[in-house]
Design an enzyme around this catalytic site. Sequence first.
Site, mmCIF file in Angstrom:
data_model
loop_
_atom_site.group_PDB
_atom_site.id
_atom_site.type_symbol
_atom_site.label_atom_id
_atom_site.label_comp_id
_atom_site.label_asym_id
_atom_site.label_seq_id
_atom_site.Cartn_x
_atom_site.Cartn_y
_atom_site.Cartn_z
ATOM 1 N N ASN A 44 0.837 -1.200 0.000
ATOM 2 C CA ASN A 44 0.000 0.000 0.000
ATOM 3 C C ASN A 44 0.878 1.259 0.000
ATOM 4 O OD1 ASN A 44 0.551 -0.931 2.672
ATOM 5 N ND2 ASN A 44 -1.050 0.361 3.521
ATOM 6 N N GLU A 46 0.396 5.238 0.685
ATOM 7 C CA GLU A 46 -0.539 6.259 1.183
ATOM 8 C C GLU A 46 -0.144 7.650 0.692
ATOM 9 O OE1 GLU A 46 -0.874 5.545 5.429
ATOM 10 O OE2 GLU A 46 -2.111 3.779 5.019
ATOM 11 N N ASN A 47 -1.050 8.591 0.941
ATOM 12 C CA ASN A 47 -0.837 9.967 0.502
ATOM 13 C C ASN A 47 -1.414 10.914 1.538
ATOM 14 O OD1 ASN A 47 -1.715 12.522 -1.248
ATOM 15 N ND2 ASN A 47 -0.082 11.432 -2.305
ATOM 16 N N ALA A 48 -0.805 12.097 1.640
ATOM 17 C CA ALA A 48 -1.295 13.120 2.574
ATOM 18 C C ALA A 48 -2.744 13.480 2.262
ATOM 19 C CB ALA A 48 -0.403 14.357 2.497
ATOM 20 N N TYR A 50 -5.580 11.683 1.802
ATOM 21 C CA TYR A 50 -5.794 10.265 2.136
ATOM 22 C C TYR A 50 -6.456 9.442 1.030
ATOM 23 C CZ TYR A 50 -4.880 11.631 7.029
ATOM 24 O OH TYR A 50 -4.327 12.100 8.189
ATOM 25 N N CYS A 55 -4.115 0.746 -2.591
ATOM 26 C CA CYS A 55 -3.965 -0.500 -1.842
ATOM 27 C C CYS A 55 -2.904 -1.395 -2.467
ATOM 28 C CB CYS A 55 -5.277 -1.277 -1.835
ATOM 29 S SG CYS A 55 -6.605 -0.514 -0.911
ATOM 30 N N GLU A 57 -3.025 -4.523 -3.240
ATOM 31 C CA GLU A 57 -3.512 -5.411 -4.298
ATOM 32 C C GLU A 57 -3.520 -4.701 -5.646
ATOM 33 O OE1 GLU A 57 -4.769 -4.687 -1.310
ATOM 34 O OE2 GLU A 57 -6.506 -5.938 -0.911
ATOM 35 N N CYS A 91 -10.668 -2.829 -4.609
ATOM 36 C CA CYS A 91 -9.736 -3.837 -5.139
ATOM 37 C C CYS A 91 -10.486 -5.038 -5.703
ATOM 38 C CB CYS A 91 -8.759 -4.275 -4.062
ATOM 39 S SG CYS A 91 -7.554 -2.983 -3.671
HETATM 40 N N1 THU Z 1 -5.326 -1.388 2.398
HETATM 41 C C1 THU Z 1 -4.771 -2.205 1.462
HETATM 42 O O1 THU Z 1 -3.630 -2.021 1.039
HETATM 43 N N2 THU Z 1 -5.540 -3.220 0.984
HETATM 44 C C2 THU Z 1 -6.815 -3.491 1.368
HETATM 45 O O2 THU Z 1 -7.471 -4.358 0.822
HETATM 46 C C3 THU Z 1 -7.410 -2.701 2.441
HETATM 47 C C4 THU Z 1 -6.655 -1.507 2.900
HETATM 48 C C5 THU Z 1 -4.518 -0.281 2.908
HETATM 49 C C6 THU Z 1 -4.981 1.075 2.483
HETATM 50 C C7 THU Z 1 -4.442 1.963 3.593
HETATM 51 O O3 THU Z 1 -3.117 2.339 3.271
HETATM 52 C C8 THU Z 1 -4.405 1.044 4.800
HETATM 53 O O4 THU Z 1 -4.557 -0.270 4.319
HETATM 54 C C9 THU Z 1 -5.463 1.332 5.825
HETATM 55 O O5 THU Z 1 -6.719 1.335 5.257
#
Ligand code: THU
Length: 142
Positions: A44, A46-48, A50, A55, A57, A91
Amino acid sequence: MIFPIEKLIGAAAAAREKAYAPYSHFKVGAAILTKEARYYTGCNIENASYGLTCCAERVALFKAVSNNERDFEAIALTAGTSEFCSPCGACRQVLAEFGPNIKVYMANKDGEYVMKSVAELLPDLFKIGSCQENRPLDTTSP
Ligand code: THU
């Protein structure tokens, strides 16, 4: 096609270490396996802002598709938790684009897993064919 699922889960766990998750601190790793036994990993990111987070996947799938892969056998994912990590709705829809029969291995921190197909995780998925009447008019025809 013989490919050990434990190896795919191991690749997902290793990819998880690379997660960029400074906001949630929730790290996820994934590894997607092609029918020809190649695999691509993702974490995963992330970004500021949000909502722009991607994800694990989807990162794995997009890496694979951008390497010209189209036929997938399975995807493994783990969040390093005692619970099995289940893919989010977005996803599921993105995986469904490449086939309802893709097997999704949802693993926990001990490498144990449950498996469900994309179709099981996303029944009645959105398909363009089911809304043909909403397609734009063909402006080239008379
Ligand atoms: N996240 C995933 O990478 N895959 C998922 O199927 C669910 C959530 C990540 C997104 C975010 O960076 C963190 O988990 C919390 O939601």
